[in-house]
Design a protein around this motif. Structure first.
Motif, PDB file in Angstrom:
ATOM      1  N   ALA A  18       0.845  -1.185   0.000  1.00 22.64           N
ATOM      2  CA  ALA A  18       0.000   0.000   0.000  1.00 22.64           C
ATOM      3  C   ALA A  18       0.886   1.243   0.000  1.00 22.64           C
ATOM      4  O   ALA A  18       2.018   1.198   0.493  1.00 22.64           O
ATOM      5  CB  ALA A  18      -0.905   0.008   1.227  1.00 22.64           C
ATOM      6  N   ALA A  19       0.363   2.318  -0.537  1.00 16.86           N
ATOM      7  CA  ALA A  19       1.137   3.558  -0.621  1.00 16.86           C
ATOM      8  C   ALA A  19       0.301   4.734  -0.143  1.00 16.86           C
ATOM      9  O   ALA A  19      -0.919   4.772  -0.360  1.00 16.86           O
ATOM     10  CB  ALA A  19       1.603   3.793  -2.052  1.00 16.86           C
ATOM     11  N   ALA A  20       0.986   5.661   0.501  1.00 13.72           N
ATOM     12  CA  ALA A  20       0.324   6.858   1.002  1.00 13.72           C
ATOM     13  C   ALA A  20       0.966   8.103   0.402  1.00 13.72           C
ATOM     14  O   ALA A  20       2.170   8.137   0.165  1.00 13.72           O
ATOM     15  CB  ALA A  20       0.416   6.909   2.522  1.00 13.72           C
ATOM     16  N   ILE A  21       0.149   9.116   0.181  1.00 11.71           N
ATOM     17  CA  ILE A  21       0.643  10.380  -0.371  1.00 11.71           C
ATOM     18  C   ILE A  21       1.208  11.266   0.724  1.00 11.71           C
ATOM     19  O   ILE A  21       2.212  11.958   0.532  1.00 11.71           O
ATOM     20  CB  ILE A  21      -0.495  11.106  -1.101  1.00 11.71           C
ATOM     21  CG1 ILE A  21      -0.965  10.285  -2.295  1.00 11.71           C
ATOM     22  CG2 ILE A  21      -0.049  12.499  -1.548  1.00 11.71           C
ATOM     23  CD1 ILE A  21      -2.198  10.852  -2.960  1.00 11.71           C
ATOM     24  N   GLU A  22       0.574  11.224   1.893  1.00  9.10           N
ATOM     25  CA  GLU A  22       1.018  12.073   3.000  1.00  9.10           C
ATOM     26  C   GLU A  22       1.488  11.223   4.172  1.00  9.10           C
ATOM     27  O   GLU A  22       1.122  10.057   4.290  1.00  9.10           O
ATOM     28  CB  GLU A  22      -0.124  12.976   3.442  1.00  9.10           C
ATOM     29  CG  GLU A  22      -0.587  13.950   2.380  1.00  9.10           C
ATOM     30  CD  GLU A  22      -1.705  14.841   2.873  1.00  9.10           C
ATOM     31  OE1 GLU A  22      -2.072  15.778   2.139  1.00  9.10           O
ATOM     32  OE2 GLU A  22      -2.203  14.610   3.992  1.00  9.10           O
ATOM     33  N   GLY A  23       2.268  11.820   5.031  1.00  8.57           N
ATOM     34  CA  GLY A  23       2.668  11.134   6.245  1.00  8.57           C
ATOM     35  C   GLY A  23       1.466  10.859   7.121  1.00  8.57           C
ATOM     36  O   GLY A  23       0.459  11.543   7.056  1.00  8.57           O
ATOM     37  N   TRP A  24       1.579   9.825   7.940  1.00  6.32           N
ATOM     38  CA  TRP A  24       0.433   9.398   8.717  1.00  6.32           C
ATOM     39  C   TRP A  24       0.087  10.368   9.838  1.00  6.32           C
ATOM     40  O   TRP A  24       0.944  10.969  10.447  1.00  6.32           O
ATOM     41  CB  TRP A  24       0.668   7.996   9.298  1.00  6.32           C
ATOM     42  CG  TRP A  24       1.972   7.845  10.006  1.00  6.32           C
ATOM     43  CD1 TRP A  24       2.234   8.120  11.322  1.00  6.32           C
ATOM     44  CD2 TRP A  24       3.191   7.361   9.447  1.00  6.32           C
ATOM     45  NE1 TRP A  24       3.547   7.847  11.603  1.00  6.32           N
ATOM     46  CE2 TRP A  24       4.156   7.370  10.481  1.00  6.32           C
ATOM     47  CE3 TRP A  24       3.578   6.924   8.185  1.00  6.32           C
ATOM     48  CZ2 TRP A  24       5.466   6.965  10.280  1.00  6.32           C
ATOM     49  CZ3 TRP A  24       4.883   6.513   7.980  1.00  6.32           C
ATOM     50  CH2 TRP A  24       5.804   6.531   9.019  1.00  6.32           C
ATOM     51  N   GLY A  25      -1.225  10.479  10.075  1.00  8.31           N
ATOM     52  CA  GLY A  25      -1.683  11.293  11.189  1.00  8.31           C
ATOM     53  C   GLY A  25      -1.834  10.469  12.455  1.00  8.31           C
ATOM     54  O   GLY A  25      -1.835  11.017  13.556  1.00  8.31           O
ATOM     55  N   THR A  26      -1.956   9.147  12.282  1.00  8.56           N
ATOM     56  CA  THR A  26      -2.099   8.263  13.446  1.00  8.56           C
ATOM     57  C   THR A  26      -0.824   7.437  13.574  1.00  8.56           C
ATOM     58  O   THR A  26       0.138   7.841  14.204  1.00  8.56           O
ATOM     59  CB  THR A  26      -3.333   7.364  13.291  1.00  8.56           C
ATOM     60  OG1 THR A  26      -3.267   6.684  12.024  1.00  8.56           O
ATOM     61  CG2 THR A  26      -4.616   8.200  13.318  1.00  8.56           C
ATOM     62  N   THR A  27      -0.828   6.260  12.947  1.00 11.85           N
ATOM     63  CA  THR A  27       0.360   5.409  12.936  1.00 11.85           C
ATOM     64  C   THR A  27       0.575   4.849  11.533  1.00 11.85           C
ATOM     65  O   THR A  27      -0.364   4.820  10.725  1.00 11.85           O
ATOM     66  CB  THR A  27       0.235   4.224  13.907  1.00 11.85           C
ATOM     67  OG1 THR A  27      -0.902   3.432  13.500  1.00 11.85           O
ATOM     68  CG2 THR A  27       0.032   4.696  15.339  1.00 11.85           C
ATOM     69  N   TRP A  28       1.788   4.381  11.247  1.00 10.25           N
ATOM     70  CA  TRP A  28       2.109   3.902   9.912  1.00 10.25           C
ATOM     71  C   TRP A  28       1.294   2.678   9.541  1.00 10.25           C
ATOM     72  O   TRP A  28       1.084   2.398   8.364  1.00 10.25           O
ATOM     73  CB  TRP A  28       3.602   3.556   9.789  1.00 10.25           C
ATOM     74  CG  TRP A  28       4.056   2.396  10.627  1.00 10.25           C
ATOM     75  CD1 TRP A  28       4.588   2.455  11.877  1.00 10.25           C
ATOM     76  CD2 TRP A  28       3.999   1.007  10.287  1.00 10.25           C
ATOM     77  NE1 TRP A  28       4.863   1.193  12.330  1.00 10.25           N
ATOM     78  CE2 TRP A  28       4.529   0.290  11.376  1.00 10.25           C
ATOM     79  CE3 TRP A  28       3.568   0.299   9.168  1.00 10.25           C
ATOM     80  CZ2 TRP A  28       4.635  -1.090  11.377  1.00 10.25           C
ATOM     81  CZ3 TRP A  28       3.672  -1.089   9.157  1.00 10.25           C
ATOM     82  CH2 TRP A  28       4.198  -1.770  10.262  1.00 10.25           C
ATOM     83  N   ASN A  29       0.821   1.919  10.525  1.00 11.58           N
ATOM     84  CA  ASN A  29       0.104   0.693  10.226  1.00 11.58           C
ATOM     85  C   ASN A  29      -1.420   0.858  10.306  1.00 11.58           C
ATOM     86  O   ASN A  29      -2.148  -0.136  10.409  1.00 11.58           O
ATOM     87  CB  ASN A  29       0.565  -0.440  11.134  1.00 11.58           C
ATOM     88  CG  ASN A  29       0.473  -0.077  12.604  1.00 11.58           C
ATOM     89  OD1 ASN A  29       0.111   1.048  12.954  1.00 11.58           O
ATOM     90  ND2 ASN A  29       0.776  -1.010  13.471  1.00 11.58           N
ATOM     91  N   ASP A  30      -1.870   2.078  10.222  1.00  7.42           N
ATOM     92  CA  ASP A  30      -3.303   2.345  10.165  1.00  7.42           C
ATOM     93  C   ASP A  30      -3.737   2.269   8.703  1.00  7.42           C
ATOM     94  O   ASP A  30      -3.329   3.087   7.877  1.00  7.42           O
ATOM     95  CB  ASP A  30      -3.586   3.732  10.744  1.00  7.42           C
ATOM     96  CG  ASP A  30      -5.063   4.064  10.769  1.00  7.42           C
ATOM     97  OD1 ASP A  30      -5.438   4.989  11.511  1.00  7.42           O
ATOM     98  OD2 ASP A  30      -5.857   3.424  10.042  1.00  7.42           O
TER      99      ASP A  30
END
Length: 125
Positions: free
Chosen positions: A96-108
């Motif tokens: 999975a890929a995210a555009i922004e850094g996580w607001g909660t945790t990386w494994n959310d």
């Protein structure tokens, strides 16, 4: 962005596997790529994460010490090297890929914008 996961298979306990996640499209927009695992009858859980900007890495407690996440820049691919595999590592592995850094945790899971199709890993004797 499209993600293509590969490398799964049937292996014996104690074996190793290397999973690949090939990213295509606007990959320059991505912040991090992670691997999740969904075991039969269980929720999808985060296994490992690679932050593309600074190459920092994260691992779940269940795999730390047995798994290494890495990147091949030239091929836009993130790898998950898994060693000393156990039957409880069985499951479908998704990148999975995210555009922004996580607001909660990386494994959310809700932090991720793009998902690959999954590759099945079966650890059994």
């Amino acid at each position: 962005v499209q993600l293509q996961a590969s490398g799964g298979g049937l292996v014996q306990p104690g074996s190793s596997l290397r999973l690949s996640c090939a990213a295509s499209g606007k990959t320059e927009d991505l912040f991090n790529i992670a691997w999740f695992r969904q075991a039969p009858g269980k929720e999808r859980e985060g296994i490992s994460c690679f932050v593309l900007s600074d190459s920092s890495t994260y691992y779940s407690h269940s795999v730390k010490g047995r798994v290494t996440i890495s990147r091949d820049n030239a091929k836009n691919t993130v790898f998950l090297q898994m060693n000393s595999l156990k039957p409880e590592d069985t499951g479908v592995y998704y990148c999975a890929a995210a555009i922004e850094g996580w607001g909660t945790t990386w494994n959310d899971r809700s932090e991720y914008d793009y998902w690959g199709q999954g590759t099945l890993v079966t650890v059994s004797s």
